[in-house]
Design a protein around this motif. Structure first.
Motif, short mmCIF file in Angstrom:
data_model
loop_
_atom_site.label_atom_id
_atom_site.label_comp_id
_atom_site.label_asym_id
_atom_site.label_seq_id
_atom_site.Cartn_x
_atom_site.Cartn_y
_atom_site.Cartn_z
N ARG A 26 0.85 -1.21 0.00
CA ARG A 26 0.00 0.00 0.00
C ARG A 26 0.87 1.25 0.00
O ARG A 26 0.62 2.22 -0.72
N GLN A 30 1.41 4.22 -3.08
CA GLN A 30 1.19 5.65 -2.86
C GLN A 30 2.39 6.50 -3.26
O GLN A 30 2.23 7.63 -3.72
N TYR A 165 -5.21 -5.15 14.51
CA TYR A 165 -5.11 -3.75 14.12
C TYR A 165 -3.99 -3.05 14.88
O TYR A 165 -3.28 -2.19 14.33
N ASN A 172 3.30 -0.32 10.76
CA ASN A 172 3.26 0.94 10.02
C ASN A 172 4.26 1.94 10.60
O ASN A 172 5.02 2.59 9.86
N THR A 180 -2.35 6.03 7.07
CA THR A 180 -3.30 6.50 8.08
C THR A 180 -3.89 5.30 8.81
O THR A 180 -3.86 4.17 8.30
N GLU A 182 -6.92 4.55 9.06
CA GLU A 182 -7.96 4.00 8.20
C GLU A 182 -7.37 3.09 7.12
O GLU A 182 -7.93 2.02 6.81
N GLN A 183 -6.23 3.48 6.57
CA GLN A 183 -5.59 2.65 5.55
C GLN A 183 -5.07 1.34 6.13
O GLN A 183 -5.18 0.29 5.50
N HIS A 185 -6.37 -0.21 8.68
CA HIS A 185 -7.55 -1.04 8.92
C HIS A 185 -8.05 -1.66 7.62
O HIS A 185 -8.46 -2.83 7.59
N GLU A 186 -8.03 -0.89 6.54
CA GLU A 186 -8.50 -1.41 5.25
C GLU A 186 -7.68 -2.62 4.81
O GLU A 186 -8.23 -3.64 4.35
N GLU A 187 -6.36 -2.52 4.93
CA GLU A 187 -5.51 -3.63 4.51
C GLU A 187 -5.70 -4.86 5.39
O GLU A 187 -5.73 -5.99 4.89
N ASP A 189 -8.42 -5.59 7.07
CA ASP A 189 -9.75 -6.14 6.75
C ASP A 189 -9.69 -7.01 5.51
O ASP A 189 -10.35 -8.06 5.43
N ARG A 190 -8.91 -6.61 4.50
CA ARG A 190 -8.76 -7.43 3.30
C ARG A 190 -8.11 -8.77 3.62
O ARG A 190 -8.51 -9.81 3.10
#
Length: 237
Positions: A26, A30, A165, A172, A180, A182-183, A185-187, A189-190
């Motif tokens: 990720r 970016q 998390y 990170n 962030t 949120e990012q 958490h998104e990864e 979650d995937r």
């Protein structure tokens, strides 16, 4: 940038590796960076994960001798159960290797090793507790060599199973990825939704030794793996 995940078998090393890889990918997306697949080493390699040869110290040393590996816009992922070479430890100390280490209580690892041998035995004898005890004693020495060799991020099995998390946020920060919350958490979650990407990590019962081993068996494993035991005791659950 070389990111190396070391962990004794059955310590959630595959899960920690998968989480790290997703977060770094990720980050690279970016910043316009890329993930390298160093096929020039002439050995088996698949999707950023050394399948078998990362357990040969010369494989990691080959990467360290590649000047392209110093670029912050390039990432290479290595997962190993092997001990470090002197060159690898030097690279950890000077920052060319960013080191993540997974660990678990040795008795719980022993039970998972026995389970694993039972699943793949195909009629052959299942590993005994004596056999896996010798394996864990060796892993304990390798773990100490990596951990005391330079800066690292320790990731424990219980946190991987119960607080993913939180582990993602620590990865990170340790790797300076700049994602962030949120990012992150998104990864994660995937990963949680796709078990094939998350390795074969089983989030089943933690601290299972207390129900499946005698006090003497637990004490023996703690004795042969003092460093794994020390890390477990020091980790806030």
């Amino acid at each position: 940038m070389i990111i190396l995940c070391y962990g004794p078998p059955k310590t959630a090393s595959s899960a920690a590796f998968s989480m790290m890889r997703a977060l770094v990918r990720r980050h690279m997306k970016q910043i316009g960076g890329r993930v390298a697949k160093p096929d020039h080493i002439g050995r088996r390699y698949a999707d950023g994960l050394f399948v078998t040869v990362a357990d040969l110290p010369e494989t990691i040393d080959t990467l360290l001798n590649d000047p392209d590996m110093a670029s912050p816009e390039l990432a290479v992922f290595v997962k190993t159960h092997a001990g470090p070479s002197p060159q690898a430890l030097e690279a950890v100390r000077d920052g060319r290797i960013r080191l993540l280490i997974s660990h678990r209580h040795p008795a719980d690892s022993a039970l998972s090793l026995i389970d694993s041998s039972r699943k793949i035995s195909e009629g052959t004898a299942v590993k005994t507790l004596d056999e896996v005890t010798h394996q864990i004693a060796w892993s304990d020495r390798m773990l100490r060599q990596w951990a005391e060799g330079g800066p690292n991020l320790m990731i424990d099995f219980v946190s991987m199973a119960t607080r993913p998390y939180e582990v993602g946020a620590r990865i990170n920060a340790f790797l300076d990825l700049g994602l962030t919350p949120e990012q992150v958490h998104e990864e994660i979650d995937r990963l949680e939704a796709d078990k094939t990407r998350y390795g074969k990590f089983n989030k089943g019962k933690v601290d299972r030794r207390n129900d499946e081993m005698s006090p003497d068996e637990i004490a023996r494993l703690e004795q042969v793996a003092p460093y794994m035991t020390e890390l477990y005791v020091a980790n806030p659950l």
